[in-house]
Scaffold this motif. Structure first.
Motif, PDB file in Angstrom:
ATOM      1  N   ASN A 139       0.854  -1.100   0.044  1.00 22.09           N
ATOM      2  CA  ASN A 139       0.076   0.028   0.022  1.00 22.09           C
ATOM      3  C   ASN A 139       0.952   1.165  -0.192  1.00 22.09           C
ATOM      4  OD1 ASN A 139      -2.299  -1.715   0.101  1.00 22.09           O
ATOM      5  ND2 ASN A 139      -2.468  -1.414   2.337  1.00 22.09           N
ATOM      6  N   LYS A 140       0.758   2.054  -1.122  1.00 21.34           N
ATOM      7  CA  LYS A 140       1.699   3.126  -1.264  1.00 21.34           C
ATOM      8  C   LYS A 140       1.027   4.620  -1.127  1.00 21.34           C
ATOM      9  CE  LYS A 140       2.883   4.035  -5.471  1.00 21.34           C
ATOM     10  NZ  LYS A 140       3.387   4.075  -6.987  1.00 21.34           N
ATOM     11  N   SER A 141       1.817   5.440  -0.444  1.00 21.94           N
ATOM     12  CA  SER A 141       1.262   6.933  -0.463  1.00 21.94           C
ATOM     13  C   SER A 141       1.145   7.722  -1.808  1.00 21.94           C
ATOM     14  CB  SER A 141       2.028   7.580   0.667  1.00 21.94           C
ATOM     15  OG  SER A 141       1.361   8.792   0.868  1.00 21.94           O
TER      16      SER A 141
ATOM     17  N   LYS B 275       1.261   0.426   9.284  1.00 23.15           N
ATOM     18  CA  LYS B 275       0.163  -0.385   9.797  1.00 23.15           C
ATOM     19  C   LYS B 275      -0.814   0.622  10.374  1.00 23.15           C
ATOM     20  CE  LYS B 275       2.921  -4.474   9.862  1.00 23.15           C
ATOM     21  NZ  LYS B 275       3.358  -5.687  10.883  1.00 23.15           N
TER      22      LYS B 275
ATOM     23  N   ASP C 169      -5.151   4.255   7.281  1.00 18.49           N
ATOM     24  CA  ASP C 169      -6.009   3.862   6.405  1.00 18.49           C
ATOM     25  C   ASP C 169      -6.228   5.291   5.416  1.00 18.49           C
ATOM     26  OD1 ASP C 169      -7.690   5.806   7.641  1.00 18.49           O
ATOM     27  OD2 ASP C 169      -9.337   3.903   7.713  1.00 18.49           O
TER      28      ASP C 169
ATOM     29  N   SER D 114      -9.107   5.367   2.684  1.00 17.83           N
ATOM     30  CA  SER D 114      -8.282   4.851   1.263  1.00 17.83           C
ATOM     31  C   SER D 114      -7.814   6.137   0.616  1.00 17.83           C
ATOM     32  CB  SER D 114      -8.873   4.047   0.372  1.00 17.83           C
ATOM     33  OG  SER D 114      -9.248   2.703   1.073  1.00 17.83           O
TER      34      SER D 114
ATOM     35  N   ILE E 228      -4.155   6.639  -1.263  1.00 12.82           N
ATOM     36  CA  ILE E 228      -3.283   5.383  -1.081  1.00 12.82           C
ATOM     37  C   ILE E 228      -3.618   4.549  -2.352  1.00 12.82           C
ATOM     38  CG2 ILE E 228      -3.210   3.311   0.482  1.00 12.82           C
ATOM     39  CD1 ILE E 228      -3.888   4.825   2.566  1.00 12.82           C
ATOM     40  N   ALA E 229      -2.419   4.066  -2.970  1.00  9.69           N
ATOM     41  CA  ALA E 229      -2.545   3.121  -3.848  1.00  9.69           C
ATOM     42  C   ALA E 229      -2.461   1.728  -3.349  1.00  9.69           C
ATOM     43  CB  ALA E 229      -1.383   3.416  -4.886  1.00  9.69           C
ATOM     44  N   LYS E 230      -3.434   1.149  -3.386  1.00  9.09           N
ATOM     45  CA  LYS E 230      -3.451  -0.370  -2.963  1.00  9.09           C
ATOM     46  C   LYS E 230      -2.710  -1.333  -3.505  1.00  9.09           C
ATOM     47  CE  LYS E 230      -7.118   0.248   0.415  1.00  9.09           C
ATOM     48  NZ  LYS E 230      -7.042   0.145   1.793  1.00  9.09           N
ATOM     49  N   LYS E 231      -2.133  -2.317  -2.776  1.00 10.65           N
ATOM     50  CA  LYS E 231      -1.121  -3.329  -3.105  1.00 10.65           C
ATOM     51  C   LYS E 231      -1.933  -4.002  -4.284  1.00 10.65           C
ATOM     52  CE  LYS E 231       1.254  -7.612  -1.941  1.00 10.65           C
ATOM     53  NZ  LYS E 231       1.581  -8.333  -0.680  1.00 10.65           N
TER      54      LYS E 231
ATOM     55  N   SER F 216      -2.879  -2.822  -7.189  1.00  3.77           N
ATOM     56  CA  SER F 216      -4.145  -1.863  -7.852  1.00  3.77           C
ATOM     57  C   SER F 216      -3.694  -1.662  -9.083  1.00  3.77           C
ATOM     58  CB  SER F 216      -4.402  -0.724  -7.086  1.00  3.77           C
ATOM     59  OG  SER F 216      -3.222  -0.059  -6.901  1.00  3.77           O
TER      60      SER F 216
ATOM     61  N   GLU G  78      -1.829  -7.021 -10.583  1.00  8.16           N
ATOM     62  CA  GLU G  78      -2.126  -7.966  -9.618  1.00  8.16           C
ATOM     63  C   GLU G  78      -1.117  -9.321  -9.959  1.00  8.16           C
ATOM     64  OE1 GLU G  78      -6.007  -9.430  -8.718  1.00  8.16           O
ATOM     65  OE2 GLU G  78      -6.928  -8.021  -9.837  1.00  8.16           O
TER      66      GLU G  78
END
Length: 410
Positions: free
Chosen positions: A57-59, A114, A117, A145, A148-151, A153, A156
């Protein structure tokens, strides 16, 4: 020296023979190369992603990692204050877990800690105290969210990434680089030697003399070979001399898959290619019933093809595109039919053809019409504005103006 064509073939038969020879003598091969050297190479296999992109998960912004619910109601008049417990930059990560009322200062591209969100942008934040007990005031609420770029995204893990038979452009190489790939499996290129023959030919470095002409076919054929995804090895100009031509062909065959010559294929006293191939191999075709391009020779030497194209540039490029290029493209993973795009257009004027031979006429496309370039097959200027050609069947003597014809574009 030969004084006549030995094995002249109709166009359809010649094409079938040439296609069969390619199928018999050459097999599709692959090789693994460094990704950094893969520009415009053709992928051999389907490639799947080996890692997720982003891999965490990336800012997406500079700011502060927070719990979104803690910012609800934040405004310019009523900011929310958070204790800053850590700082994380791109390339590093925080081992701390965020609790209510806490924030971690974060840079674009860094892993989201961690417990967080959402990212509160730095533009809507202000540090109100520095040092060990530093705090930040946030003046705008954020939603879960946010920024945030989700892992995974973007890509895959274990998903199709690039298909087989894909030309590797800079962008596609970038995608593979993001996967950490160092090597990629691609279609192996054919190595093709290019030889021009003729006592009259000069290189572009020579001074022109009466009775001489500059060599055109070397560069034309070389770049036609490259456009088919193959490696072209220029072997220079060889005079109409049996021993010199034989030596050059035999030497070239040791390091090349195919040898393509131009000139020396007619039935005249100065044309020696036929004699060379007869002595060191086998002449399969000597003459194709087409115009231009009749003086074409196809030979086989030690399990490899020697292709003799006509000396005149128009005939050489027509024969290459019609009979040779589709086979080369297939062997390197390219679409065999893609080299010459086919369109239907009106003919601009009436044309007369030579009955008994398939004729290929160079054309220029203007205003959605095909304009025949009615020059002889040795006319160099015709190549400068030719955009393709039309094929006139051997049974047709006349095509009227405004008739619909199929045009093959270079």
């Amino acid at each position: 020296m030969g004084t006549e064509y030995l094995k002249i073939k109709e166009a359809k038969e010649a094409k079938k023979i040439i296609d069969n020879l390619f199928n018999e003598l050459y097999k599709i091969k692959c090789e693994e190369i460094l990704l950094e050297n893969s520009y415009y190479r053709i992928t051999y296999d389907n490639i799947k992603s080996s890692i997720a992109i982003p891999p965490f998960n990336k800012s997406l912004k500079d700011g502060f990692a927070v719990k979104a619910k803690d910012t609800f109601g934040a405004s310019d008049d009523n900011p929310k204050t958070f204790k800053i417990i850590d700082t994380v930059e791109a390339g590093s990560f925080s081992e701390k877990t965020l609790k209510n009322g806490e924030a971690i200062e974060i840079s674009t591209g860094a892993p989201v800690p961690k417990g967080s969100d959402a990212i509160a942008m730095v533009e809507y934040s202000e540090k109100v105290q520095d040092g060990p007990e530093s705090e930040v005031a946030i003046y705008k609420s954020v939603s879960p969210s946010q920024d945030i770029a989700k892992k995974g995204s973007d890509i895959e893990k274990n998903k199709p990434l690039i298909s087989a038979k894909t030309k590797l452009s800079p962008v596609k190489i970038g995608v593979l680089s993001a996967q950490g790939l160092n090597k990629v499996k691609v279609y192996k290129k054919l190595e093709i030697s290019v030889i021009s023959t003729g006592n009259e030919l000069l290189t572009q470095e020579d001074t022109i003399n009466y009775g001489k002409i500059y060599d055109i076919n070397t560069n034309t054929i070389k770049n036609s070979v490259i456009s088919c995804g193959c490696e072209a090895k220029v072997q220079g100009i060889i005079k109409d001399n049996y021993n010199k031509l034989r030596n050059k062909i035999e030497t070239s065959l040791k390091t090349s898959d195919i040898v393509i010559t131009s000139g020396g294929t007619s039935a005249g006293v100065g044309d020696v290619l036929k004699d060379v191939i007869e002595d060191i191999g086998e002449v399969i075709i000597h003459g194709i019933s087409i115009k231009p391009g009749k003086p074409t020779l196809i030979g086989k030497v030690n399990g490899k093809l020697v292709i003799g194209l006509p000396g005149n540039p128009v005939g050489a490029i027509i024969v290459f595109n019609v009979f040779i290029a589709p086979n080369l493209r297939k062997l390197v993973g390219l679409n065999p039919a893609a080299k010459n795009k086919k369109i239907r257009v009106k003919l601009s004027k009436r044309i007369h053809s030579s009955k008994g031979r398939v004729q290929y006429l160079l054309i220029e496309i203007k205003d959605n019409k095909a304009y025949p370039i009615l020059k002889d097959s040795g006319a160099i200027n015709a190549l400068s504005y030719a955009e393709g050609y039309i094929k006139v069947p051997k049974s047709v003597e006349l095509i009227d103006a405004d008739e619909i014809v199929e045009a093959y574009l270079f």
